[in-house]
Design a protein around this motif. Structure first.
Motif, PDB file in Angstrom:
ATOM      1  N   ALA A   6      -7.590  -3.049  -4.585  1.00  0.00           N
ATOM      2  CA  ALA A   6      -6.996  -1.963  -3.646  1.00  0.00           C
ATOM      3  C   ALA A   6      -5.422  -1.957  -3.874  1.00  0.00           C
ATOM      4  O   ALA A   6      -4.881  -0.989  -3.906  1.00  0.00           O
ATOM      5  CB  ALA A   6      -7.759  -2.196  -2.231  1.00  0.00           C
ATOM      6  N   ASP A   7      -4.879  -3.120  -3.741  1.00  0.00           N
ATOM      7  CA  ASP A   7      -3.352  -3.244  -3.597  1.00  0.00           C
ATOM      8  C   ASP A   7      -2.805  -2.804  -4.977  1.00  0.00           C
ATOM      9  O   ASP A   7      -1.903  -1.997  -4.859  1.00  0.00           O
ATOM     10  CB  ASP A   7      -3.037  -4.651  -3.383  1.00  0.00           C
ATOM     11  CG  ASP A   7      -3.173  -5.339  -2.137  1.00  0.00           C
ATOM     12  OD1 ASP A   7      -3.640  -4.230  -1.101  1.00  0.00           O
ATOM     13  OD2 ASP A   7      -3.408  -6.445  -1.902  1.00  0.00           O
ATOM     14  N   GLU A  10      -3.047   1.226  -4.910  1.00  0.00           N
ATOM     15  CA  GLU A  10      -2.321   1.817  -4.020  1.00  0.00           C
ATOM     16  C   GLU A  10      -0.671   1.696  -4.526  1.00  0.00           C
ATOM     17  O   GLU A  10       0.134   2.402  -4.488  1.00  0.00           O
ATOM     18  CB  GLU A  10      -1.953   1.114  -2.851  1.00  0.00           C
ATOM     19  CG  GLU A  10      -1.357   1.403  -1.783  1.00  0.00           C
ATOM     20  CD  GLU A  10      -1.102   0.769  -0.379  1.00  0.00           C
ATOM     21  OE1 GLU A  10      -0.741   1.258   0.682  1.00  0.00           O
ATOM     22  OE2 GLU A  10      -1.555  -0.610  -0.434  1.00  0.00           O
ATOM     23  N   GLU A  11      -0.408   0.346  -5.149  1.00  0.00           N
ATOM     24  CA  GLU A  11       0.963   0.291  -5.655  1.00  0.00           C
ATOM     25  C   GLU A  11       1.117   1.100  -6.964  1.00  0.00           C
ATOM     26  O   GLU A  11       2.269   1.775  -7.174  1.00  0.00           O
ATOM     27  CB  GLU A  11       1.222  -1.285  -6.237  1.00  0.00           C
ATOM     28  CG  GLU A  11       1.222  -2.257  -5.227  1.00  0.00           C
ATOM     29  CD  GLU A  11       1.203  -3.733  -5.688  1.00  0.00           C
ATOM     30  OE1 GLU A  11       1.325  -3.879  -6.709  1.00  0.00           O
ATOM     31  OE2 GLU A  11       0.882  -4.536  -4.683  1.00  0.00           O
ATOM     32  N   LEU A  14       1.742   4.690  -5.595  1.00  0.00           N
ATOM     33  CA  LEU A  14       3.003   4.458  -4.732  1.00  0.00           C
ATOM     34  C   LEU A  14       4.096   4.580  -5.760  1.00  0.00           C
ATOM     35  O   LEU A  14       5.217   5.383  -5.781  1.00  0.00           O
ATOM     36  CB  LEU A  14       3.328   3.510  -3.856  1.00  0.00           C
ATOM     37  CG  LEU A  14       2.283   3.456  -2.783  1.00  0.00           C
ATOM     38  CD1 LEU A  14       2.560   2.196  -1.809  1.00  0.00           C
ATOM     39  CD2 LEU A  14       2.819   4.798  -1.748  1.00  0.00           C
ATOM     40  N   VAL A  46      -9.480   3.582  -1.931  1.00  0.00           N
ATOM     41  CA  VAL A  46      -8.356   3.379  -1.674  1.00  0.00           C
ATOM     42  C   VAL A  46      -7.620   4.900  -1.144  1.00  0.00           C
ATOM     43  O   VAL A  46      -6.626   4.722  -0.286  1.00  0.00           O
ATOM     44  CB  VAL A  46      -7.368   3.042  -2.737  1.00  0.00           C
ATOM     45  CG1 VAL A  46      -5.876   2.987  -2.721  1.00  0.00           C
ATOM     46  CG2 VAL A  46      -7.836   1.542  -3.316  1.00  0.00           C
ATOM     47  N   LEU A  47      -7.702   5.887  -1.842  1.00  0.00           N
ATOM     48  CA  LEU A  47      -7.436   7.166  -1.320  1.00  0.00           C
ATOM     49  C   LEU A  47      -7.787   7.762   0.169  1.00  0.00           C
ATOM     50  O   LEU A  47      -6.933   7.929   1.089  1.00  0.00           O
ATOM     51  CB  LEU A  47      -8.007   8.402  -2.294  1.00  0.00           C
ATOM     52  CG  LEU A  47      -7.339   8.404  -3.836  1.00  0.00           C
ATOM     53  CD1 LEU A  47      -7.983   9.542  -4.597  1.00  0.00           C
ATOM     54  CD2 LEU A  47      -5.782   8.638  -3.663  1.00  0.00           C
ATOM     55  N   ARG A  50      -6.092   4.564   2.602  1.00  0.00           N
ATOM     56  CA  ARG A  50      -4.546   4.142   2.540  1.00  0.00           C
ATOM     57  C   ARG A  50      -3.846   5.469   2.104  1.00  0.00           C
ATOM     58  O   ARG A  50      -2.423   5.083   2.246  1.00  0.00           O
ATOM     59  CB  ARG A  50      -4.290   3.077   1.505  1.00  0.00           C
ATOM     60  CG  ARG A  50      -5.151   1.941   1.530  1.00  0.00           C
ATOM     61  CD  ARG A  50      -4.684   0.765   0.706  1.00  0.00           C
ATOM     62  NE  ARG A  50      -5.417  -0.587   0.845  1.00  0.00           N
ATOM     63  CZ  ARG A  50      -4.988  -1.648   0.396  1.00  0.00           C
ATOM     64  NH1 ARG A  50      -4.034  -1.666  -0.685  1.00  0.00           N
ATOM     65  NH2 ARG A  50      -5.815  -2.604   0.594  1.00  0.00           N
ATOM     66  N   PHE A  51      -4.160   6.502   1.966  1.00  0.00           N
ATOM     67  CA  PHE A  51      -3.572   7.734   1.490  1.00  0.00           C
ATOM     68  C   PHE A  51      -3.842   8.719   2.551  1.00  0.00           C
ATOM     69  O   PHE A  51      -4.457   9.925   2.060  1.00  0.00           O
ATOM     70  CB  PHE A  51      -3.727   8.073   0.349  1.00  0.00           C
ATOM     71  CG  PHE A  51      -2.937   7.211  -0.729  1.00  0.00           C
ATOM     72  CD1 PHE A  51      -1.550   7.221  -0.933  1.00  0.00           C
ATOM     73  CD2 PHE A  51      -3.253   5.959  -1.176  1.00  0.00           C
ATOM     74  CE1 PHE A  51      -0.568   6.399  -1.817  1.00  0.00           C
ATOM     75  CE2 PHE A  51      -2.874   5.395  -2.120  1.00  0.00           C
ATOM     76  CZ  PHE A  51      -1.396   5.334  -2.224  1.00  0.00           C
ATOM     77  N   LYS A  55      -0.851   8.525   7.660  1.00  0.00           N
ATOM     78  CA  LYS A  55       0.107   7.611   7.171  1.00  0.00           C
ATOM     79  C   LYS A  55       1.201   8.478   6.172  1.00  0.00           C
ATOM     80  O   LYS A  55       1.940   7.936   5.550  1.00  0.00           O
ATOM     81  CB  LYS A  55      -0.610   6.736   6.030  1.00  0.00           C
ATOM     82  CG  LYS A  55      -1.315   5.570   6.913  1.00  0.00           C
ATOM     83  CD  LYS A  55      -2.058   4.703   5.881  1.00  0.00           C
ATOM     84  CE  LYS A  55      -2.877   3.673   6.607  1.00  0.00           C
ATOM     85  NZ  LYS A  55      -3.666   2.756   5.980  1.00  0.00           N
ATOM     86  N   GLN A  73       3.305  13.366  -0.685  1.00  0.00           N
ATOM     87  CA  GLN A  73       3.706  12.600   0.290  1.00  0.00           C
ATOM     88  C   GLN A  73       4.483  13.765   1.482  1.00  0.00           C
ATOM     89  O   GLN A  73       5.411  14.586   1.170  1.00  0.00           O
ATOM     90  CB  GLN A  73       4.747  11.531  -0.047  1.00  0.00           C
ATOM     91  CG  GLN A  73       5.130  10.573   1.052  1.00  0.00           C
ATOM     92  CD  GLN A  73       5.779   9.343   0.092  1.00  0.00           C
ATOM     93  OE1 GLN A  73       6.453   9.546  -0.812  1.00  0.00           O
ATOM     94  NE2 GLN A  73       5.613   8.055   0.921  1.00  0.00           N
TER      95      GLN A  73
END
Length: 149
Positions: A6-7, A10-11, A14, A46-47, A50-51, A55, A73
């Protein structure tokens, strides 16, 4: 789901967003899954976690052939102003507006000088305008602050 996958997802997203000038990126779920060696469902996870709008992201997803994920964003301060505008009603007391203005100052979204001008305008609006007109006026003040922030 492994948090390190997941990290990684996400990374990656981003980094892609950071590389864009307009804060917008379009990705293909399957290509991203292949690149990171994960299942497309992990990208969806993840979407969804974390998105989120809270946020500061707007996610549009289209599945199937030619499907894509568009991630935008949204500046968080725009969400703050929109939330304030939605909370205001014709019955809102001046104290609510004062607390909103204090919040904007405390979070350095407006200067104390701007806050003083807004509060003077709001005080006058409460004395001189009917509730419907006052609401329109205060909302337009917040929209103007948002536009110039």
């Amino acid at each position: 789901m492994s948090s390190n996958i997941a990290d990684l997802i996400e990374e990656y997203i981003l980094r892609q967003l950071a590389a864009q000038q307009d804060g917008k990126v379009e990705l293909r779920r399957t290509e991203l899954a292949d690149k990171i060696s994960c299942a497309p469902s992990q990208i969806s996870y993840v979407l969804n976690t974390r998105f989120t709008q809270e946020k500061g992201f707007a996610v549009e997803s289209r599945r199937g052939l030619g499907g894509f994920i568009r991630i935008v964003q949204v500046p968080l301060q725009n969400l703050v102003y929109q939330d304030m505008i939605e909370k205001l009603t014709e019955e809102s007391e001046p104290e609510l507006v004062q607390s909103m203005v204090r919040y904007l100052v405390q979070h350095q979204m407006i200067t104390t000088r701007e806050a003083a001008l807004v509060m003077q305008s709001v005080t006058t609006a409460y004395k001189k305008l009917k509730p419907k007109d006052r609401l329109k006026f205060i909302r337009s003040l917040l929209l103007t602050l948002e536009k110039f922030s």
